[in-house]
Enzyme design. Structure first.
Site, mmCIF file in Angstrom:
data_model
loop_
_atom_site.group_PDB
_atom_site.id
_atom_site.type_symbol
_atom_site.label_atom_id
_atom_site.label_comp_id
_atom_site.label_asym_id
_atom_site.label_seq_id
_atom_site.Cartn_x
_atom_site.Cartn_y
_atom_site.Cartn_z
ATOM 1 C CB SER A 136 -0.979 0.008 1.184
ATOM 2 O OG SER A 136 -2.094 -0.787 0.875
ATOM 3 C CE LYS A 148 -4.034 1.588 -1.576
ATOM 4 N NZ LYS A 148 -4.409 0.710 -0.511
ATOM 5 C CB SER A 206 -5.385 1.808 2.924
ATOM 6 O OG SER A 206 -4.405 1.155 2.160
#
Length: 175
Positions: A26, A29, A81
């Site tokens: 993640s 991102k 997220s």
């Protein structure tokens, strides 16, 4: 894997496998946000596709046909997220996940990242999607120098609007 980087001098103060390629999950991102912030109007309204709505993992819980601003999708991306928000933003800015990945890789090249490759906007596992802790630190430092990005990730709670209705979301990052 670990790194402590002096943000001014870019000196590595501590490192453990800091230049070894690894999956970035993640933390992808961060680059997704940067590319969106630098390539679109945050007030634009995005209509959510079935592909974005059907993306698994952590989610903002947007549905096909929902209308939501780029800005609110960014908050959903970074506070929750949201993998679904990542796909919606990628499709909006890049036309497709592949098109968006090309923009992400162009930005990585501009930042001098030689051991980073993006294939998704959310970081769900792919062998061809990787970075090093050192290069991730460089991206993160660059991102934190962007006032819009810094404000988003420093937000604890905010209201987003989907289809004209307000909803409160909270940051899942305990730090």
């Amino acid at each position: 894997y670990a790194i402590v980087l002096d943000r001014e001098s870019k000196a590595i103060l501590y490192g453990k496998n800091e230049k070894t390629k690894t999956k970035m999950a993640s933390t992808t991102k961060i680059m997704t946000s940067l590319v969106v912030i630098e390539n679109t109007n945050l007030n634009d309204i995005v209509e959510i596709s079935s592909k974005a709505a059907g993306t698994g993992g952590s989610r903002l819980k947007i549905k096909k046909g929902d209308k939501i601003s780029v800005r609110d999708l960014l908050y959903g991306l970074m506070l929750r997220s949201g993998n679904d928000a990542a796909v919606a933003l990628a499709e909006y800015v890049g036309g497709s996940i592949e098109g968006f990945a090309a923009i992400m890789n162009k930005k990585a090249n501009e930042l001098g990242l030689e051991n980073t490759k993006f294939v998704t906007p959310h970081g769900l596992d792919s062998e061809e999607h990787y970075t090093t802790p050192y290069e991730l630190a460089i991206v993160t430092d660059y991102a934190l120098r962007n006032e819009i990005f810094a404000n988003i990730v420093n937000t604890k709670v905010c209201n987003i609007t989907r289809n004209g209705y307000s909803r409160t979301i909270s940051n899942t990052n305990e730090l």
